[in-house]
Design a protein around this motif. Sequence first.
Motif, PDB file in Angstrom:
ATOM      1  N   GLU A   1       6.409 -12.942  -3.049  1.00 52.77           N
ATOM      2  CA  GLU A   1       5.149 -13.249  -2.380  1.00 52.77           C
ATOM      3  C   GLU A   1       5.332 -13.237  -0.867  1.00 52.77           C
ATOM      4  OE1 GLU A   1       3.409 -16.187  -5.924  1.00 52.77           O
ATOM      5  OE2 GLU A   1       4.367 -17.038  -4.141  1.00 52.77           O
TER       6      GLU A   1
ATOM      7  N   SER B   1       0.758  -9.790   4.304  1.00 56.76           N
ATOM      8  CA  SER B   1       0.313  -8.928   5.405  1.00 56.76           C
ATOM      9  C   SER B   1      -0.447  -9.774   6.423  1.00 56.76           C
ATOM     10  CB  SER B   1      -0.586  -7.803   4.878  1.00 56.76           C
ATOM     11  OG  SER B   1      -1.844  -8.328   4.487  1.00 56.76           O
TER      12      SER B   1
ATOM     13  N   LYS C   1      11.848  -5.630   3.331  1.00 56.89           N
ATOM     14  CA  LYS C   1      11.071  -5.176   2.175  1.00 56.89           C
ATOM     15  C   LYS C   1      11.733  -5.518   0.846  1.00 56.89           C
ATOM     16  CE  LYS C   1       8.723  -1.341   4.485  1.00 56.89           C
ATOM     17  NZ  LYS C   1       9.196  -1.646   5.834  1.00 56.89           N
TER      18      LYS C   1
ATOM     19  N   HIS D   1      -1.281 -11.522  -4.347  1.00 58.08           N
ATOM     20  CA  HIS D   1      -0.758 -11.105  -5.659  1.00 58.08           C
ATOM     21  C   HIS D   1       0.417 -12.005  -6.038  1.00 58.08           C
ATOM     22  CE1 HIS D   1      -3.261  -7.526  -5.684  1.00 58.08           C
ATOM     23  NE2 HIS D   1      -2.887  -7.302  -4.437  1.00 58.08           N
TER      24      HIS D   1
ATOM     25  N   SER E   1       7.388  -8.198 -11.960  1.00 58.78           N
ATOM     26  CA  SER E   1       8.166  -8.295 -10.726  1.00 58.78           C
ATOM     27  C   SER E   1       9.488  -7.530 -10.831  1.00 58.78           C
ATOM     28  CB  SER E   1       8.463  -9.761 -10.402  1.00 58.78           C
ATOM     29  OG  SER E   1       9.451 -10.277 -11.273  1.00 58.78           O
TER      30      SER E   1
ATOM     31  N   ALA F   1       5.567  -9.811   0.632  1.00 61.42           N
ATOM     32  CA  ALA F   1       4.332  -9.027   0.509  1.00 61.42           C
ATOM     33  C   ALA F   1       3.223  -9.477   1.450  1.00 61.42           C
ATOM     34  CB  ALA F   1       3.823  -9.091  -0.933  1.00 61.42           C
TER      35      ALA F   1
ATOM     36  N   ARG G   1       2.614  -5.448   6.882  1.00 60.66           N
ATOM     37  CA  ARG G   1       3.277  -6.649   6.387  1.00 60.66           C
ATOM     38  C   ARG G   1       3.829  -7.463   7.553  1.00 60.66           C
ATOM     39  NH1 ARG G   1       6.472  -5.181   0.763  1.00 60.66           N
ATOM     40  NH2 ARG G   1       4.650  -4.373  -0.337  1.00 60.66           N
TER      41      ARG G   1
ATOM     42  N   LYS H   1       2.558  -4.750 -12.844  1.00 60.25           N
ATOM     43  CA  LYS H   1       2.773  -5.806 -11.849  1.00 60.25           C
ATOM     44  C   LYS H   1       4.010  -6.650 -12.149  1.00 60.25           C
ATOM     45  CE  LYS H   1      -1.054  -4.973  -9.536  1.00 60.25           C
ATOM     46  NZ  LYS H   1      -1.038  -4.512  -8.132  1.00 60.25           N
TER      47      LYS H   1
END
Length: 329
Positions: free
Chosen positions: A192, A197, A252, A212, A66, A195, A247, A64
């Motif tokens: 954040e 959604s 992205k 997350h 970054s 990401a 998302r 995880k």
Amino acid sequence: VTDTPAQAIVPFTGDALTQARTFTGLSDEALRVRAVTAARDKSFDDLWALTLAYLTTETSGGVKTSPHTLRAYRKGVQVLTEHARDHAWNLLHPGRREPGMFVATLSASGLKPATVQARVAAASALYRALRWAGATDADPFTDVKRPKDRTKGIVKNPPYRADFVQAMLAHANAQERVLLLLLAHAGLRIAEALAVSWADVDLERRRLLVAHGKGDKARRVPLSAMLREALTALQHEHDPAGTRSERVLHLKAYSSAYERLQKLALKCGREHEFRGFHAGRKYAGTQLYAATKDFTRVAGFLGHEQVDTTRRYVELPEDDLDDIVEGFR
């Protein structure tokens, strides 16, 4: 066809976890030989592959971690490798004074203290990876003094001003408007924000789930009226019915978002005021502190474990004590 030497590290072609398995599946001796060879040859690709495998499997961030952190580590490993090559370092057995000279060289090149600290952190990660692989016992950066930046971060990179945020919003399209408000109203980090959604958005309860956050910690943040309005407009524009996992933002990559906002600042004639994403988070934190006067609540909002971190995100007015001092007896 030339055979690949048994001790060579195969170039990385998959994701971080796939690469890590190519190391963790080795015997202790095979891993040691690969690491020793990479250090001896001062091969950046191989040393970074080893460091990435270590970071993926042996640190709290793990898979995880970054992309921003990994980019910083990668650059730091590259800089150290080039320095070692140029100055005939023995990476496995560095001289006692060589790490200090490395730090001094970085400082003398004009890098800011924070950048030097990031390079040293990456170098330390490389040595942790080499020790993990059994290639060396060296820990050369433990006692090396690192430059300190005496200027507070809130001074070097203050929050955006309200008029700048409003000017950007006035020229933004639906996607850009949501991105800006996720930073400047919801206080999200850029990773954040990208990401989020539609399943994370609860317009009825005026809440957003950050599923997350940093360190893979989840939190909920309130949605401002402007952000709810922007999300609703975007939802109607793209009609994501039945696609709750999609998302919110089509952007992205960090670089794509940066370029988009940079162009937006240029469009409204204020490109000189654009300073990336963190100034938006600081804008949110500063506004919330002005209303609550409570660093603990602001820390929870921003997703900080330590309140001391939050203090670096809040700009306090220079005259906030004037009225209090005026009444001293």
